[in-house]
Design a protein around this motif. Structure first.
Motif, PDB file in Angstrom:
ATOM      1  N   GLN A 154     111.929  37.842  71.734  1.00  7.94           N
ATOM      2  CA  GLN A 154     111.377  36.732  70.954  1.00  7.94           C
ATOM      3  C   GLN A 154     110.605  35.753  71.835  1.00  7.94           C
ATOM      4  O   GLN A 154     109.541  35.274  71.469  1.00  7.94           O
ATOM      5  CB  GLN A 154     112.524  36.004  70.238  1.00  7.94           C
ATOM      6  CG  GLN A 154     112.080  35.173  69.049  1.00  7.94           C
ATOM      7  CD  GLN A 154     111.790  36.018  67.825  1.00  7.94           C
ATOM      8  OE1 GLN A 154     110.870  36.836  67.835  1.00  7.94           O
ATOM      9  NE2 GLN A 154     112.589  35.852  66.778  1.00  7.94           N
ATOM     10  N   SER A 155     111.145  35.464  73.013  1.00  7.05           N
ATOM     11  CA  SER A 155     110.471  34.505  73.895  1.00  7.05           C
ATOM     12  C   SER A 155     109.127  35.042  74.371  1.00  7.05           C
ATOM     13  O   SER A 155     108.134  34.303  74.430  1.00  7.05           O
ATOM     14  CB  SER A 155     111.362  34.169  75.095  1.00  7.05           C
ATOM     15  OG  SER A 155     111.706  35.333  75.817  1.00  7.05           O
ATOM     16  N   GLU A 156     109.084  36.334  74.701  1.00  2.41           N
ATOM     17  CA  GLU A 156     107.824  36.916  75.164  1.00  2.41           C
ATOM     18  C   GLU A 156     106.807  36.999  74.030  1.00  2.41           C
ATOM     19  O   GLU A 156     105.609  36.809  74.240  1.00  2.41           O
ATOM     20  CB  GLU A 156     108.078  38.309  75.745  1.00  2.41           C
ATOM     21  CG  GLU A 156     106.888  38.897  76.483  1.00  2.41           C
ATOM     22  CD  GLU A 156     106.444  38.055  77.661  1.00  2.41           C
ATOM     23  OE1 GLU A 156     105.211  37.836  77.817  1.00  2.41           O
ATOM     24  OE2 GLU A 156     107.310  37.605  78.427  1.00  2.41           O
ATOM     25  N   MET A 157     107.284  37.268  72.817  1.00  6.09           N
ATOM     26  CA  MET A 157     106.382  37.326  71.670  1.00  6.09           C
ATOM     27  C   MET A 157     105.804  35.942  71.363  1.00  6.09           C
ATOM     28  O   MET A 157     104.620  35.807  71.033  1.00  6.09           O
ATOM     29  CB  MET A 157     107.113  37.890  70.456  1.00  6.09           C
ATOM     30  CG  MET A 157     106.182  38.313  69.341  1.00  6.09           C
ATOM     31  SD  MET A 157     105.214  39.786  69.747  1.00  6.09           S
ATOM     32  CE  MET A 157     106.426  41.061  69.466  1.00  6.09           C
ATOM     33  N   TRP A 158     106.641  34.907  71.468  1.00  5.56           N
ATOM     34  CA  TRP A 158     106.152  33.537  71.242  1.00  5.56           C
ATOM     35  C   TRP A 158     105.107  33.163  72.286  1.00  5.56           C
ATOM     36  O   TRP A 158     104.065  32.589  71.960  1.00  5.56           O
ATOM     37  CB  TRP A 158     107.319  32.542  71.279  1.00  5.56           C
ATOM     38  CG  TRP A 158     106.891  31.135  70.954  1.00  5.56           C
ATOM     39  CD1 TRP A 158     106.815  30.559  69.721  1.00  5.56           C
ATOM     40  CD2 TRP A 158     106.485  30.134  71.896  1.00  5.56           C
ATOM     41  NE1 TRP A 158     106.372  29.261  69.823  1.00  5.56           N
ATOM     42  CE2 TRP A 158     106.162  28.970  71.151  1.00  5.56           C
ATOM     43  CE3 TRP A 158     106.363  30.104  73.281  1.00  5.56           C
ATOM     44  CZ2 TRP A 158     105.725  27.794  71.753  1.00  5.56           C
ATOM     45  CZ3 TRP A 158     105.922  28.936  73.888  1.00  5.56           C
ATOM     46  CH2 TRP A 158     105.608  27.797  73.126  1.00  5.56           C
ATOM     47  N   SER A 159     105.372  33.527  73.548  1.00  9.71           N
ATOM     48  CA  SER A 159     104.402  33.248  74.614  1.00  9.71           C
ATOM     49  C   SER A 159     103.084  33.968  74.363  1.00  9.71           C
ATOM     50  O   SER A 159     102.000  33.416  74.584  1.00  9.71           O
ATOM     51  CB  SER A 159     104.980  33.669  75.974  1.00  9.71           C
ATOM     52  OG  SER A 159     106.112  32.907  76.309  1.00  9.71           O
ATOM     53  N   ALA A 160     103.181  35.208  73.895  1.00 12.17           N
ATOM     54  CA  ALA A 160     101.968  35.966  73.586  1.00 12.17           C
ATOM     55  C   ALA A 160     101.192  35.291  72.467  1.00 12.17           C
ATOM     56  O   ALA A 160      99.955  35.191  72.513  1.00 12.17           O
ATOM     57  CB  ALA A 160     102.333  37.392  73.194  1.00 12.17           C
ATOM     58  N   ALA A 161     101.898  34.794  71.448  1.00 12.71           N
ATOM     59  CA  ALA A 161     101.223  34.110  70.341  1.00 12.71           C
ATOM     60  C   ALA A 161     100.465  32.886  70.842  1.00 12.71           C
ATOM     61  O   ALA A 161      99.323  32.641  70.428  1.00 12.71           O
ATOM     62  CB  ALA A 161     102.250  33.709  69.283  1.00 12.71           C
ATOM     63  N   GLN A 162     101.085  32.118  71.736  1.00 14.21           N
ATOM     64  CA  GLN A 162     100.395  30.938  72.281  1.00 14.21           C
ATOM     65  C   GLN A 162      99.155  31.357  73.071  1.00 14.21           C
ATOM     66  O   GLN A 162      98.126  30.682  73.046  1.00 14.21           O
ATOM     67  CB  GLN A 162     101.344  30.139  73.179  1.00 14.21           C
ATOM     68  CG  GLN A 162     102.655  29.734  72.535  1.00 14.21           C
ATOM     69  CD  GLN A 162     102.487  29.192  71.133  1.00 14.21           C
ATOM     70  OE1 GLN A 162     101.770  28.209  70.916  1.00 14.21           O
ATOM     71  NE2 GLN A 162     103.135  29.837  70.159  1.00 14.21           N
ATOM     72  N   ARG A 163      99.258  32.477  73.760  1.00 19.07           N
ATOM     73  CA  ARG A 163      98.124  32.993  74.533  1.00 19.07           C
ATOM     74  C   ARG A 163      96.958  33.354  73.610  1.00 19.07           C
ATOM     75  O   ARG A 163      95.791  33.046  73.896  1.00 19.07           O
ATOM     76  CB  ARG A 163      98.582  34.212  75.325  1.00 19.07           C
ATOM     77  CG  ARG A 163      97.637  34.689  76.390  1.00 19.07           C
ATOM     78  CD  ARG A 163      98.329  35.656  77.338  1.00 19.07           C
ATOM     79  NE  ARG A 163      98.833  36.867  76.712  1.00 19.07           N
ATOM     80  CZ  ARG A 163     100.122  37.172  76.630  1.00 19.07           C
ATOM     81  NH1 ARG A 163     101.046  36.364  77.102  1.00 19.07           N
ATOM     82  NH2 ARG A 163     100.508  38.313  76.066  1.00 19.07           N
ATOM     83  N   PHE A 164      97.265  33.989  72.501  1.00 20.33           N
ATOM     84  CA  PHE A 164      96.210  34.372  71.558  1.00 20.33           C
ATOM     85  C   PHE A 164      95.660  33.161  70.810  1.00 20.33           C
ATOM     86  O   PHE A 164      94.456  33.109  70.534  1.00 20.33           O
ATOM     87  CB  PHE A 164      96.737  35.415  70.569  1.00 20.33           C
ATOM     88  CG  PHE A 164      96.821  36.795  71.138  1.00 20.33           C
ATOM     89  CD1 PHE A 164      95.682  37.569  71.296  1.00 20.33           C
ATOM     90  CD2 PHE A 164      98.036  37.321  71.544  1.00 20.33           C
ATOM     91  CE1 PHE A 164      95.744  38.845  71.840  1.00 20.33           C
ATOM     92  CE2 PHE A 164      98.116  38.598  72.081  1.00 20.33           C
ATOM     93  CZ  PHE A 164      96.968  39.362  72.232  1.00 20.33           C
ATOM     94  N   ILE A 165      96.519  32.215  70.492  1.00 21.31           N
ATOM     95  CA  ILE A 165      96.032  30.991  69.851  1.00 21.31           C
ATOM     96  C   ILE A 165      95.043  30.277  70.760  1.00 21.31           C
ATOM     97  O   ILE A 165      94.056  29.692  70.299  1.00 21.31           O
ATOM     98  CB  ILE A 165      97.227  30.077  69.487  1.00 21.31           C
ATOM     99  CG1 ILE A 165      98.038  30.711  68.352  1.00 21.31           C
ATOM    100  CG2 ILE A 165      96.752  28.685  69.096  1.00 21.31           C
ATOM    101  CD1 ILE A 165      99.367  30.031  68.081  1.00 21.31           C
ATOM    102  N   GLY A 166      95.278  30.353  72.077  1.00 24.25           N
ATOM    103  CA  GLY A 166      94.361  29.755  73.034  1.00 24.25           C
ATOM    104  C   GLY A 166      93.009  30.435  73.103  1.00 24.25           C
ATOM    105  O   GLY A 166      92.083  29.944  73.758  1.00 24.25           O
ATOM    106  N   GLN A 167      92.869  31.589  72.446  1.00 18.39           N
ATOM    107  CA  GLN A 167      91.609  32.328  72.410  1.00 18.39           C
ATOM    108  C   GLN A 167      90.959  32.233  71.031  1.00 18.39           C
ATOM    109  O   GLN A 167      90.186  33.111  70.646  1.00 18.39           O
ATOM    110  CB  GLN A 167      91.852  33.801  72.763  1.00 18.39           C
ATOM    111  CG  GLN A 167      92.456  34.033  74.131  1.00 18.39           C
ATOM    112  CD  GLN A 167      91.500  33.705  75.256  1.00 18.39           C
ATOM    113  OE1 GLN A 167      90.286  33.720  75.066  1.00 18.39           O
ATOM    114  NE2 GLN A 167      92.036  33.409  76.431  1.00 18.39           N
TER     115      GLN A 167
END
Length: 297
Positions: A151-164
């Motif tokens: 879950q933590s890695e998926m949330w981090s990935a979501a923030q990464r994509f939101i930044g794009q």
């Protein structure tokens, strides 16, 4: 590539023949620049009809390779364990040596100003070496999920994509096994990223039924213990297939085709050209290090 004998092992002729076949697979992978895991050796031997596809066969092969290494018949560097690695700091003998090394590690962002943002995700850590080779060439972020992503890695990935979010599109190219969980993981990635507010297209590019029909990898029985097995069996039957069984070049070509389809090649090559000029200048500094120091001093 060392073959070092530590024990005198007496092999039956059948075992010696299988060791020879193992070395053939190793040589093929090495010629293409790939490293091998035990699982990949196993699947290549199964796919070529040399050994049966079952758990006992896998364990027997592991034992044979261990004995073959100890007997000096199999290269100690040829088969790697990706889960256990020593980590240490880099050291340099001279300032010139670190400057020279910097030239090889220096890299500009080839995806700067690209219209799309792309990442490559692979289910299994055992395949990250193959995936990394092509992804580094394409300068694409890549990730080993190691099953269902935390879950933590998926949330981090979501923030990464939101930044794009200034890009025209954001895409995950996903590769996984064709089994109940492997198929479901693609859905899981898509739904959890959406839950966390990321607008991402998760595109499954392997393993698909079309690829199974084309490349004919060896099947495994579907695990009835998997909670998703009943739905999988209704749709696909009682057999499943592992991504490891595909040839490395097939996986490489799949990733290359999918990534380049989302890339502006002209922009990509412009940055490559700029990077090459910068590297030449770094080399000039290295070649004339004493003069540079005298000038600065």
């Amino acid at each position: 590539m060392p073959k070092i004998q530590y024990k005198d092992v007496r092999f039956q002729s059948k075992s010696l023949s299988l060791i020879s076949l193992v070395n053939e697979v190793i040589d093929e992978y090495h010629a293409q620049g790939y490293e091998l895991t035990l699982r990949q050796v196993y699947y290549q031997l199964v796919a070529r009809g040399y050994i049966p596809n079952n758990e006992r066969s896998y364990k027997n092969l592991g034992n044979l390779i261990n004995d073959g290494r100890l007997a000096g018949l199999i290269d100690w560097y040829a088969i790697i364990d990706r889960t256990r690695n020593l980590r240490n700091n880099s050291h340099w003998s001279t300032p010139e040596s670190v400057i020279s090394s910097a030239k090889y590690s220096y890299m500009l962002d080839r995806w700067k100003n690209q219209p799309n943002y792309v990442e490559v995700w692979v289910e299994k850590d055992a395949l990250i070496g193959i995936v990394s080779q092509i992804c580094r060439k394409l300068d694409v972020p890549h990730f080993s999920c190691r099953g269902y992503t935390s879950q933590s890695e998926m949330w981090s990935a979501a923030q990464r994509f939101i930044g794009q979010d200034d890009r025209e599109s954001r895409t995950i190219i996903h590769l996984g096994d064709h089994d109940p969980s492997g198929i479901d993981m693609t859905r899981d990635i898509q739904e959890r990223l959406e839950l966390f507010g990321a607008d991402v297209n998760v595109k499954r590019v392997a393993l698909t039924m079309e690829q199974i029909e084309q490349f004919n990898p060896p099947p495994n029985p579907t695990k009835l213990s998997d909670a998703r097995s009943s739905g999988y069996i209704r749709q696909y039957g009682h057999e499943c297939w592992e991504l490891d069984a595909l040839e490395p070049q097939v996986i490489t070509n799949l990733i290359n085709n999918e990534v380049t389809a989302l890339c502006d090649i002209d922009l990509f090559e412009q940055i490559e050209d700029k990077e090459e000029i910068d590297k030449e200048n770094i080399q000039k500094i290295c070649d004339n290090y004493a003069d540079v120091i005298n000038y600065l001093g």
